[in-house]
Motif scaffolding. Structure first.
Motif, PDB file in Angstrom:
ATOM      1  N   ARG A  33      31.427 -15.951 -22.866  1.00  0.00           N
ATOM      2  CA  ARG A  33      30.182 -15.797 -23.634  1.00  0.00           C
ATOM      3  C   ARG A  33      29.018 -16.450 -22.904  1.00  0.00           C
ATOM      4  NH1 ARG A  33      32.548 -17.649 -29.492  1.00  0.00           N
ATOM      5  NH2 ARG A  33      33.706 -15.740 -29.905  1.00  0.00           N
ATOM      6  N   ASP A  34      29.235 -17.668 -22.435  1.00  0.00           N
ATOM      7  CA  ASP A  34      28.170 -18.373 -21.717  1.00  0.00           C
ATOM      8  C   ASP A  34      27.769 -17.617 -20.456  1.00  0.00           C
ATOM      9  OD1 ASP A  34      28.145 -20.371 -23.624  1.00  0.00           O
ATOM     10  OD2 ASP A  34      29.393 -21.742 -22.451  1.00  0.00           O
ATOM     11  N   ASP A  35      28.768 -17.107 -19.733  1.00  0.00           N
ATOM     12  CA  ASP A  35      28.481 -16.351 -18.507  1.00  0.00           C
ATOM     13  C   ASP A  35      27.686 -15.085 -18.817  1.00  0.00           C
ATOM     14  OD1 ASP A  35      29.884 -18.255 -17.086  1.00  0.00           O
ATOM     15  OD2 ASP A  35      31.717 -17.042 -16.943  1.00  0.00           O
ATOM     16  N   VAL A  36      28.104 -14.349 -19.843  1.00  0.00           N
ATOM     17  CA  VAL A  36      27.409 -13.114 -20.204  1.00  0.00           C
ATOM     18  C   VAL A  36      25.980 -13.428 -20.654  1.00  0.00           C
ATOM     19  CG1 VAL A  36      27.350 -11.172 -21.849  1.00  0.00           C
ATOM     20  CG2 VAL A  36      29.512 -11.835 -20.758  1.00  0.00           C
ATOM     21  N   LEU A  37      25.799 -14.497 -21.406  1.00  0.00           N
ATOM     22  CA  LEU A  37      24.457 -14.867 -21.861  1.00  0.00           C
ATOM     23  C   LEU A  37      23.577 -15.266 -20.677  1.00  0.00           C
ATOM     24  CD1 LEU A  37      22.656 -15.100 -24.322  1.00  0.00           C
ATOM     25  CD2 LEU A  37      23.404 -17.471 -24.558  1.00  0.00           C
ATOM     26  N   GLN A  38      24.123 -16.030 -19.738  1.00  0.00           N
ATOM     27  CA  GLN A  38      23.351 -16.408 -18.546  1.00  0.00           C
ATOM     28  C   GLN A  38      22.990 -15.176 -17.723  1.00  0.00           C
ATOM     29  OE1 GLN A  38      25.757 -19.334 -16.562  1.00  0.00           O
ATOM     30  NE2 GLN A  38      25.014 -21.001 -17.850  1.00  0.00           N
ATOM     31  N   GLU A  39      23.940 -14.262 -17.554  1.00  0.00           N
ATOM     32  CA  GLU A  39      23.664 -13.033 -16.808  1.00  0.00           C
ATOM     33  C   GLU A  39      22.590 -12.212 -17.515  1.00  0.00           C
ATOM     34  OE1 GLU A  39      27.542 -11.281 -16.426  1.00  0.00           O
ATOM     35  OE2 GLU A  39      28.240 -12.921 -15.152  1.00  0.00           O
ATOM     36  N   THR A  40      22.615 -12.224 -18.837  1.00  0.00           N
ATOM     37  CA  THR A  40      21.596 -11.510 -19.606  1.00  0.00           C
ATOM     38  C   THR A  40      20.223 -12.133 -19.388  1.00  0.00           C
ATOM     39  OG1 THR A  40      23.216 -10.874 -21.292  1.00  0.00           O
ATOM     40  CG2 THR A  40      20.893 -10.795 -21.929  1.00  0.00           C
ATOM     41  N   ALA A  41      20.149 -13.455 -19.436  1.00  0.00           N
ATOM     42  CA  ALA A  41      18.869 -14.143 -19.228  1.00  0.00           C
ATOM     43  C   ALA A  41      18.302 -13.826 -17.845  1.00  0.00           C
ATOM     44  CB  ALA A  41      19.041 -15.653 -19.402  1.00  0.00           C
ATOM     45  N   VAL A  42      19.155 -13.855 -16.842  1.00  0.00           N
ATOM     46  CA  VAL A  42      18.707 -13.541 -15.480  1.00  0.00           C
ATOM     47  C   VAL A  42      18.219 -12.093 -15.411  1.00  0.00           C
ATOM     48  CG1 VAL A  42      19.501 -13.224 -13.092  1.00  0.00           C
ATOM     49  CG2 VAL A  42      20.127 -15.297 -14.355  1.00  0.00           C
TER      50      VAL A  42
END
Length: 174
Positions: A33-42
């Motif tokens: 979840r954290d990885d997907v959210l960070q990728e989304t922010a980028v």
């Protein structure tokens, strides 16, 4: 920081709780979840030049989050529960139209869960991440199924109280 980056950051900060709640609902694995959210922010910042200010930013950011979740699912073909594109579209719409207070509660839940430690944290992971029943958790932790059920109920009560306290504090601050 240029004006476009400043504007993207400001809009992302406002949209992030909704997008985060969507990602949490779609992706079961806590770390992912954290990885997907960070990728989304980028992706939001990198593609901000394609954002149409005439459209709602949250809906646009949710569209990017849907794409990131799809990419995650493609990389995780072994995942038991994978949403199809139509389900992701409906889920994103639900989060786009959910009242802010309810979305805040999801954010509070994440904060409160981060405070759960030790055996209680392990029980939550086994129950809600690995979808194990109390009997299987009991066997894994050397407890009785009844003991696990009671412990999980106490943990849920503590989480509920934590969420209510955070909501009250935010309501008093606003």
């Amino acid at each position: 920081m240029d004006d476009a980056t400043r504007q993207a950051t400001r809009l992302w900060t406002l949209a992030q709780p909704v997008v985060s709640a969507f990602v949490v609902a779609a992706v079961r694995d806590f770390a992912a979840r954290d990885d997907v959210l960070q990728e989304t922010a980028v992706a939001v910042v990198e593609s901000f030049d394609r954002y149409d200010p005439a459209r709602p930013f949250v809906a646009w950011a949710l569209g990017i989050a849907q794409n990131q979740v799809r990419l995650y699912f493609r990389r995780q073909q072994r995942e038991r529960l994978v949403f199809d594109d139509e389900a992701l579209k409906h889920l994103a719409h639900a989060f786009d139209t959910t009242p802010q207070a309810e979305l805040n509660a999801l954010g509070f839940l994440q904060d409160c869960l981060s405070q759960v430690e030790g055996r209680a944290r392990r029980m939550c992971e086994l129950r809600y991440t690995h979808d194990l029943k109390p009997a299987a958790i009991a066997e894994s932790l050397g407890m009785t199924a009844n003991g696990v059920s009671k412990a999980l109920q106490r943990i849920r009560d503590q989480l509920r109280q934590c969420i209510q306290q955070k909501a009250a504090a935010e309501g008093g601050a606003g």
